[in-house]
Design an enzyme around this catalytic site. Sequence first.
Site, short mmCIF file in Angstrom:
data_model
loop_
_atom_site.label_atom_id
_atom_site.label_comp_id
_atom_site.label_asym_id
_atom_site.label_seq_id
_atom_site.Cartn_x
_atom_site.Cartn_y
_atom_site.Cartn_z
N HIS A 153 14.87 -4.36 10.21
CA HIS A 153 14.45 -3.46 9.71
C HIS A 153 15.45 -2.94 8.02
O HIS A 153 15.02 -2.84 7.25
CB HIS A 153 14.16 -2.00 10.82
CG HIS A 153 14.23 -0.74 9.53
ND1 HIS A 153 12.66 -0.59 9.13
CD2 HIS A 153 15.36 0.12 8.86
CE1 HIS A 153 13.43 0.90 8.55
NE2 HIS A 153 14.72 0.84 8.60
N TYR A 206 15.37 -1.60 3.40
CA TYR A 206 15.98 -1.50 2.61
C TYR A 206 17.43 -2.43 1.45
O TYR A 206 17.86 -1.76 0.43
CB TYR A 206 17.30 -0.92 3.27
CG TYR A 206 16.39 0.58 3.76
CD1 TYR A 206 15.89 1.46 3.65
CD2 TYR A 206 16.40 0.32 5.94
CE1 TYR A 206 14.26 2.11 4.23
CE2 TYR A 206 15.46 1.06 5.70
CZ TYR A 206 14.40 2.28 5.25
OH TYR A 206 13.67 2.94 6.20
N HIS A 263 1.01 -1.21 4.04
CA HIS A 263 2.31 -0.33 3.64
C HIS A 263 3.03 -1.22 2.88
O HIS A 263 3.77 -0.83 2.15
CB HIS A 263 3.03 -0.24 5.27
CG HIS A 263 4.03 0.10 5.08
ND1 HIS A 263 4.60 1.32 4.72
CD2 HIS A 263 5.68 -0.85 5.56
CE1 HIS A 263 6.25 1.52 4.67
NE2 HIS A 263 6.39 0.68 5.75
N PHE A 264 3.51 -2.53 3.14
CA PHE A 264 4.64 -2.91 2.55
C PHE A 264 4.00 -3.96 1.48
O PHE A 264 5.77 -3.69 0.77
CB PHE A 264 5.47 -3.82 3.72
CG PHE A 264 4.97 -4.95 4.27
CD1 PHE A 264 4.73 -4.75 5.58
CD2 PHE A 264 4.58 -6.38 3.62
CE1 PHE A 264 3.46 -6.40 6.26
CE2 PHE A 264 3.84 -6.99 3.86
CZ PHE A 264 3.63 -7.10 5.04
N HIS A 265 3.17 -3.94 1.30
CA HIS A 265 2.82 -3.75 -0.35
C HIS A 265 2.76 -2.39 -1.41
O HIS A 265 3.22 -2.91 -2.58
CB HIS A 265 1.61 -5.12 -0.95
CG HIS A 265 1.36 -6.41 -0.19
ND1 HIS A 265 1.27 -6.39 0.90
CD2 HIS A 265 1.88 -6.99 -0.89
CE1 HIS A 265 1.57 -7.70 1.47
NE2 HIS A 265 1.74 -8.55 0.54
N ARG A 305 -4.15 -7.42 11.06
CA ARG A 305 -3.43 -8.51 10.35
C ARG A 305 -3.17 -10.18 10.58
O ARG A 305 -3.28 -10.05 12.02
CB ARG A 305 -1.65 -7.48 9.80
CG ARG A 305 -1.08 -7.93 11.18
CD ARG A 305 0.37 -7.10 11.18
NE ARG A 305 1.54 -8.71 10.36
CZ ARG A 305 3.09 -7.76 10.13
NH1 ARG A 305 3.20 -7.15 11.18
NH2 ARG A 305 3.30 -8.36 9.37
N ARG A 306 -2.49 -10.65 10.06
CA ARG A 306 -2.03 -12.49 10.73
C ARG A 306 -3.84 -12.57 10.64
O ARG A 306 -3.08 -13.44 12.10
CB ARG A 306 -1.53 -12.00 11.03
CG ARG A 306 -0.11 -11.57 10.32
CD ARG A 306 1.16 -11.40 11.62
NE ARG A 306 2.44 -12.12 10.52
CZ ARG A 306 3.39 -11.77 11.53
NH1 ARG A 306 3.80 -11.19 12.40
NH2 ARG A 306 4.66 -11.96 10.31
#
Length: 566
Positions: free
Chosen positions: A236, A240, A387-389, A450-451
């Site tokens: 996590h 950041y 989300h993370f792209h 996913r994956r």
Amino acid sequence: SATLSNNAPRILATPTAGEIAGEKTMLLAFWVTGFLALAVGIAIGVLQSSNYAGINLYPYLQPFLKSYYQGLTMHGVLNAYVFTFFTISGWLMYLPARELKLKPNMGLAWFTYALMLIGTLMAAYGMFDNSSSVLYTMYAPLKGSAWFYLGITLVVVASILPLFVVLEMRARWKRANPGQLTPLVTYMSATTLLMWLLAALGAGTEAVFLLDPWSLGMTQTIDPLLARTLFWWTGHPIVYFWLMPGYVSIYALLPRQAGGKLISDPLARLAFLLLFVFSLPVGTHHQYTDPGISPVIKGIVTALTLSVAIPSLITAFTIALSLEYGGRRRGGKGLMGWWTALPWKDPSVAAQVLALVSFIFGGAGGIVNASWQLDNVVHNTLWIPAHFHLTVGTMTTLVFMGVSFWLLPHLTGRKLYSSKLALWSVWLWFLGLMTWGFAGHWAGMDGVPRRAWVSSLPHDQYMQLYGAVHPALIIVGIGGVIAALGAVLYYIVFFGTLFGQKDSKAMVEIPFTEYITSSEGSLLARVAEPLGLWTLITFVITLAVYIPVFWPMLTHPIHAPGFVLW
Ligand code: HAS
Ligand code: HEM
Ligand code: CU
């Protein structure tokens, strides 16, 4: 010198032109290496978005990519670790050096580079020989080769070292400026790297005590739950570690580039401090569906995770206002006139502002994930990569692309190859990732995992399983192609600049911003200053959350044999 009294500010040696040139070479090495890794990663990304659209390109890639999962491991590792760690490490050492006008410890800086490179080459070997298709999360009991795990271990160790370069410069500066607050960029760099030091303890422990000895044959079994939990201790806060260096540019440089000033220096410090404290204890929000972690902990972690969104909300308002100020100074009138008055023709500004726009959606999706109940709907679906792209794909990658448009000329003294191509690359990247991001969230909500190498299924089976969301999956594929076109233009500009014309006017200055509210006399800034104390506080909070997580795992160990499924 010895004749100066203790409290008189000592004169610090400012680096010579030759020394600055050496520092520039150092940063360039970090950035070029990082962006080379990213190029390979992006090329594989298009294969993955095509996979979801039902197009299986892997048979054509023999013998280079033996499986979807070999490619996916490379994509995750090269983009999310190699690209980010190289660019961030150089960036966070170089900017404070320029801000403080001090010479960093160049030996340590180059040692960081060398160690990271050796680690990368080892891990790359483990990925290319198809021995380690365990994906970037390295979930045991999937078992990769020692090359891979030891390589990653070295990369992580190397990524800690810039902290010491920055802390040493900060200490030197503080000795010469007693009682003064750390200048903003140095403050931000130091908090980011201190956060990362504590963060790296999880995966570091996992690597050194579990994965490395296991892959070397020194242990026969592994504890998957313990390994995953240690991984997410790091996994996590790592997000950041990708975000905060982008924020350094957004806070400390972008307002100036946009023609304005940063609204508040103390608020920027508060945002970084909150990111520091709240990033650490929330890793188990990636394990809401894992057994063996108490629901009480999961509830607490939900609340703590929603808290880590607060500094980004502070950022949203502080930066929106700073941009509005810039736009109005440039003549923007009325409710939204400031927005169109921003210097949109400047590819560096456009990249960063578009990254912020996409991050509104990335952040909103994060808040859905954070909410324990809602996460059950989207966990392990295509929603999550979507989300993370819209976070690391933009707030890190697009921001750094934007930064590179002034940084490469700054480092090399060569003119930006083409401002127009740069602008096109930025818009295409933004549109491509927004398209794939939007469609990926949609498909994920309808349950597309996913994956999953879905394109290897016979077509009628693919349609039977995913036909209902076929439009969304086609759009994922289109988005991937648009983003990749953006990347092609980006690399034309990147190499065009590196090998382009020397130009005496190209040596642009770093656009350090001014502030409307400075930190002078600010209680907030004073409270935020003692970084040693804040590191201790964060560590204690993290342990308070994690001791009850680890205790049952350590008292009920699992002994699983390794698997190689590819
Ligand atoms: Fe996340 C999963 C929760 C932020 C990356 N995240 C992931 C994974 C990655 C990732 C890589 O709680 C998957 C890992 C894997 O492979 O399994 N994430 C959050 C939350 C936030 C968040 C609460 N994530 C990020 C950032 C990332 C990142 C940043 C990379 C850089 N995430 C989760 C959770 C999971 C997760 C769960 C696990 C899910 C699962 O089931 O597996 C927050 O930090 C987000 C806060 C952000 C905001 C947005 C603020 C908006 C700003 C822009 C303002 C715009 C301006 C422009 C100024 C609240 C700052 C002006 C424009 C005008 C129009 C005026
Ligand atoms: C996963 C496409 C750029 C980091 C994925 C997936 C797709 C994709 C479709 C999901 C694969 C799956 O779940 O099976 C793309 C495209 C890109 C791109 C089309 C640009 C043209 C990036 C960038 C980063 C990144 C710039 C980070 C800097 C990741 C990571 C994963 C991933 C960490 C997760 C891998 C895993 O689940 O093991 N990408 N990507 N990608 N991508 Fe990207
Ligand atoms: Cu997280």
